[in-house]
Design a protein around this motif. Structure first.
Motif, mmCIF file in Angstrom:
data_model
loop_
_atom_site.group_PDB
_atom_site.id
_atom_site.type_symbol
_atom_site.label_atom_id
_atom_site.label_comp_id
_atom_site.label_asym_id
_atom_site.label_seq_id
_atom_site.Cartn_x
_atom_site.Cartn_y
_atom_site.Cartn_z
ATOM 1 N N ALA A 1 31.853 -14.447 -11.995
ATOM 2 C CA ALA A 1 31.549 -14.621 -13.358
ATOM 3 C C ALA A 1 32.010 -13.608 -14.201
ATOM 4 C CB ALA A 1 30.124 -14.673 -13.460
ATOM 5 N N PHE A 2 32.154 -12.317 -13.517
ATOM 6 C CA PHE A 2 32.457 -11.206 -14.408
ATOM 7 C C PHE A 2 33.830 -10.741 -14.468
ATOM 8 C CE2 PHE A 2 27.970 -10.971 -13.134
ATOM 9 C CZ PHE A 2 27.389 -10.578 -14.463
ATOM 10 N N ARG A 3 34.527 -11.648 -14.962
ATOM 11 C CA ARG A 3 35.996 -11.452 -15.221
ATOM 12 C C ARG A 3 36.219 -10.505 -16.087
ATOM 13 N NH1 ARG A 3 39.112 -16.371 -17.333
ATOM 14 N NH2 ARG A 3 40.994 -14.853 -16.913
ATOM 15 N N HIS A 4 37.396 -9.462 -15.943
ATOM 16 C CA HIS A 4 37.670 -8.216 -16.719
ATOM 17 C C HIS A 4 36.490 -7.059 -16.786
ATOM 18 C CE1 HIS A 4 40.397 -11.217 -18.037
ATOM 19 N NE2 HIS A 4 39.590 -11.847 -18.870
ATOM 20 N N CYS A 5 35.374 -7.273 -16.093
ATOM 21 C CA CYS A 5 34.675 -6.246 -15.912
ATOM 22 C C CYS A 5 33.830 -6.514 -14.443
ATOM 23 C CB CYS A 5 33.399 -6.222 -16.858
ATOM 24 S SG CYS A 5 32.479 -7.560 -16.859
ATOM 25 N N GLU A 6 34.497 -7.078 -13.432
ATOM 26 C CA GLU A 6 34.055 -7.185 -12.111
ATOM 27 C C GLU A 6 33.962 -6.048 -11.311
ATOM 28 O OE1 GLU A 6 38.154 -6.313 -12.182
ATOM 29 O OE2 GLU A 6 37.351 -7.864 -13.208
ATOM 30 N N ASP A 7 34.295 -4.946 -11.778
ATOM 31 C CA ASP A 7 34.153 -3.601 -11.222
ATOM 32 C C ASP A 7 32.677 -2.873 -11.708
ATOM 33 O OD1 ASP A 7 35.258 -3.442 -13.794
ATOM 34 O OD2 ASP A 7 35.714 -1.342 -13.469
ATOM 35 N N LEU A 8 32.425 -3.192 -12.659
ATOM 36 C CA LEU A 8 31.159 -2.706 -13.426
ATOM 37 C C LEU A 8 29.933 -3.352 -12.739
ATOM 38 C CD1 LEU A 8 29.259 -0.951 -15.310
ATOM 39 C CD2 LEU A 8 29.671 -2.621 -16.993
ATOM 40 N N ASP A 9 29.979 -4.690 -12.660
ATOM 41 C CA ASP A 9 28.851 -5.478 -12.205
ATOM 42 C C ASP A 9 28.746 -5.049 -10.561
ATOM 43 O OD1 ASP A 9 27.213 -7.797 -11.665
ATOM 44 O OD2 ASP A 9 28.999 -8.435 -10.264
ATOM 45 N N LEU A 10 29.863 -4.708 -9.918
ATOM 46 C CA LEU A 10 29.816 -4.338 -8.542
ATOM 47 C C LEU A 10 29.213 -3.085 -8.547
ATOM 48 C CD1 LEU A 10 30.364 -4.666 -5.514
ATOM 49 C CD2 LEU A 10 32.714 -3.974 -5.933
ATOM 50 N N TRP A 11 29.528 -2.147 -9.157
ATOM 51 C CA TRP A 11 28.918 -0.702 -9.188
ATOM 52 C C TRP A 11 27.293 -0.686 -9.459
ATOM 53 C CZ3 TRP A 11 32.937 -0.216 -6.734
ATOM 54 C CH2 TRP A 11 34.080 -0.053 -7.398
ATOM 55 N N LEU A 12 26.887 -1.855 -10.358
ATOM 56 C CA LEU A 12 25.503 -1.830 -10.638
ATOM 57 C C LEU A 12 24.692 -2.519 -9.383
ATOM 58 C CD1 LEU A 12 25.899 -2.949 -14.457
ATOM 59 C CD2 LEU A 12 25.068 -0.346 -13.611
ATOM 60 N N ARG A 13 25.429 -3.343 -8.574
ATOM 61 C CA ARG A 13 24.841 -3.976 -7.647
ATOM 62 C C ARG A 13 24.709 -3.028 -6.473
ATOM 63 N NH1 ARG A 13 27.620 -7.951 -5.521
ATOM 64 N NH2 ARG A 13 29.360 -7.931 -7.257
ATOM 65 N N LEU A 14 25.870 -2.122 -6.267
ATOM 66 C CA LEU A 14 25.738 -1.113 -5.096
ATOM 67 C C LEU A 14 24.888 -0.100 -5.520
ATOM 68 C CD1 LEU A 14 29.754 -1.022 -4.277
ATOM 69 C CD2 LEU A 14 27.701 -2.248 -2.932
ATOM 70 N N ALA A 15 24.621 0.371 -6.772
ATOM 71 C CA ALA A 15 23.632 1.443 -6.939
ATOM 72 C C ALA A 15 22.395 1.699 -6.363
ATOM 73 C CB ALA A 15 23.432 1.503 -8.676
ATOM 74 N N SER A 16 21.832 0.410 -5.944
ATOM 75 C CA SER A 16 20.547 0.291 -5.283
ATOM 76 C C SER A 16 20.821 0.292 -3.854
ATOM 77 C CB SER A 16 19.810 -0.864 -5.627
ATOM 78 O OG SER A 16 20.313 -2.141 -5.398
ATOM 79 N N ARG A 17 21.991 0.142 -3.387
ATOM 80 C CA ARG A 17 22.200 0.182 -1.827
ATOM 81 C C ARG A 17 22.719 1.107 -1.282
ATOM 82 N NH1 ARG A 17 23.150 -5.451 0.255
ATOM 83 N NH2 ARG A 17 22.734 -7.031 -1.332
ATOM 84 N N THR A 18 23.387 1.946 -1.818
ATOM 85 C CA THR A 18 24.033 3.133 -1.532
ATOM 86 C C THR A 18 24.300 4.463 -2.453
ATOM 87 O OG1 THR A 18 26.219 4.070 -0.239
ATOM 88 C CG2 THR A 18 26.325 2.364 -2.098
ATOM 89 N N HIS A 19 24.685 5.617 -2.043
ATOM 90 C CA HIS A 19 25.074 6.672 -2.998
ATOM 91 C C HIS A 19 26.431 6.548 -3.478
ATOM 92 C CE1 HIS A 19 21.618 9.254 -1.580
ATOM 93 N NE2 HIS A 19 21.154 8.375 -2.003
#
Length: 379
Positions: free
Chosen positions: A214-232
């Motif tokens: 769903a996050f075309r053109h900002c797929e990276d930001l969405d991934l970083w925000l989801r990873l922030a609670s999983r890893t450093h």
């Protein structure tokens, strides 16, 4: 009985292999000899290309000349109509580390997820077809990951260059260099990572579900925000990539869509942090902003998204001259802040959009920010 003892003796003489171990059969002087498996590289480089012929050769060469050479280089041509495929195949014929993937166009997010699936290494280094990795990039980033097993993503600072490769004389973003600073940057709505400068552990990204469609053109930001609670996550405090800026890049052509997706991704992050449900993982495309209250199950989400977009587009020539202008008017209609809006009226005149400047001035004169209304009521 004699025959059974003979068979048993012969069986004892045969070589044994542990269960699950692959047995490689070699036939002497046989052209069909089975080739032993290739050793697993330390890094899989992931590059997606779509009509990237202009800067592609320079980007590829910046990877092939890395001081750390233990990598495979996955280059996916996403249905290019220019000479990108020819360039990729030429370099693949010269360097066996390159694994070309040629197919029809499916879009960047599908390409990135396919590259993650195809990667053989435990670590993935992102790279774009128009940027330049400096020679020591991989060496410095893999050394950091080796020394910090609690970090799943490591970025780097970048130097901005123009389409001719000349450094742009302005202060480039300095991304957070500790995980604590990374979390603080999320809450301050600041830049988090330079996507093509990132190196990440494959298993961490796979467990998070990869890039969301769903996050075309900002797929990276969405991934970083989801990873922030999983890893450093953080970036090395040194420029290891030259990031190219030019008129036809995606961030300029799809600026408004990018801001909408970024606003929704940040809202989803806050909903998860508050223990509320996040519906975005099930979306294949972003719904209309008007539907956001119902989808998130809370009133005020659509108004907050419009406010975030309006503030982000105040200085954007393309956004104000495009569909972002209507969102700015909706933001004011909903009682949004007037801060810096009169300056935006002047900016529209400077951008060559005087009729929009008049419309914005009219909306400012006919509306009052919600905070002002509440103060009047209270009085």
């Amino acid at each position: 009985m004699g025959r059974k003892r003979l068979i048993a003796t012969l069986m004892l003489c045969l070589p044994r292999h542990p269960i699950g171990q692959t047995v490689h059969i070699r036939r002497k002087a046989d052209s069909s000899e089975i080739t032993p498996p290739m050793p697993t590289p330390r890094i899989s480089v992931a590059m997606s290309v779509y009509n990237g012929e202009r800067f592609l050769a320079e980007a590829i060469e910046s990877i092939l000349t890395q001081s750390f050479a233990d990598f495979e280089f996955l280059i996916l041509d996403d249905g290019s109509r220019d000479s990108s495929r020819t360039i990729i195949e030429r370099y693949a014929a010269q360097d066996s580390r390159i694994r070309p993937i040629i197919r029809e166009n499916r879009g960047l997010i599908a390409s990135l997820n396919q590259l993650i699936d195809e990667a053989r290494a435990p670590v993935i280094a992102r790279m774009d077809a128009d940027d330049i990795s400096l020679p020591q990039r991989f060496a410095h980033q893999i050394a950091f990951l080796d020394a910090h097993p609690d970090y799943g993503v490591i970025g780097a600072w970048a130097e901005d260059i123009d389409e001719r490769g000349h450094l742009i004389a302005h202060a480039s973003p300095q991304y957070p260099t500790t995980h604590a600073a990374f979390l603080a940057a999320i809450h301050a709505d600041q830049q988090l990572l330079c996507h093509p400068a990132v190196m990440m552990r494959r298993d961490v990204v796979v467990k998070a579900g990869g890039y969301h469609a769903a996050f075309r053109h900002c797929e990276d930001l969405d991934l970083w925000l989801r990873l922030a609670s999983r890893t450093h996550i953080c970036s090395l405090p040194e420029p290891l990539l030259r990031y190219r800026r030019y008129a036809d890049q995606v961030s300029k052509r799809h600026g408004v869509d990018q801001q909408i997706g970024a606003a929704v991704a940040r809202i989803a992050y806050r909903e998860r942090a508050a223990g509320r449900s996040d519906p975005t993982a099930l979306w294949h495309e972003l719904p209309s902003i008007d539907a956001m209250d119902e989808l998130f199950g809370r009133e005020g989400i659509a108004r907050e998204i419009r406010s975030m977009i309006a503030i982000a587009l105040l200085y954007s020539r393309d956004g104000l001259r495009g569909s972002g202008f209507d969102m700015l008017l909706c933001h004011l209609r909903d009682g949004g802040t007037h801060r810096n809006m009169w300056r935006t009226v002047a900016r529209l005149i400077y951008f060559g959009a005087p009729l929009r400047a008049i419309r914005l001035a009219g909306r400012l004169l006919s509306t009052r920010p919600a905070a002002d209304t509440s103060q009047t009521t209270a009085a």
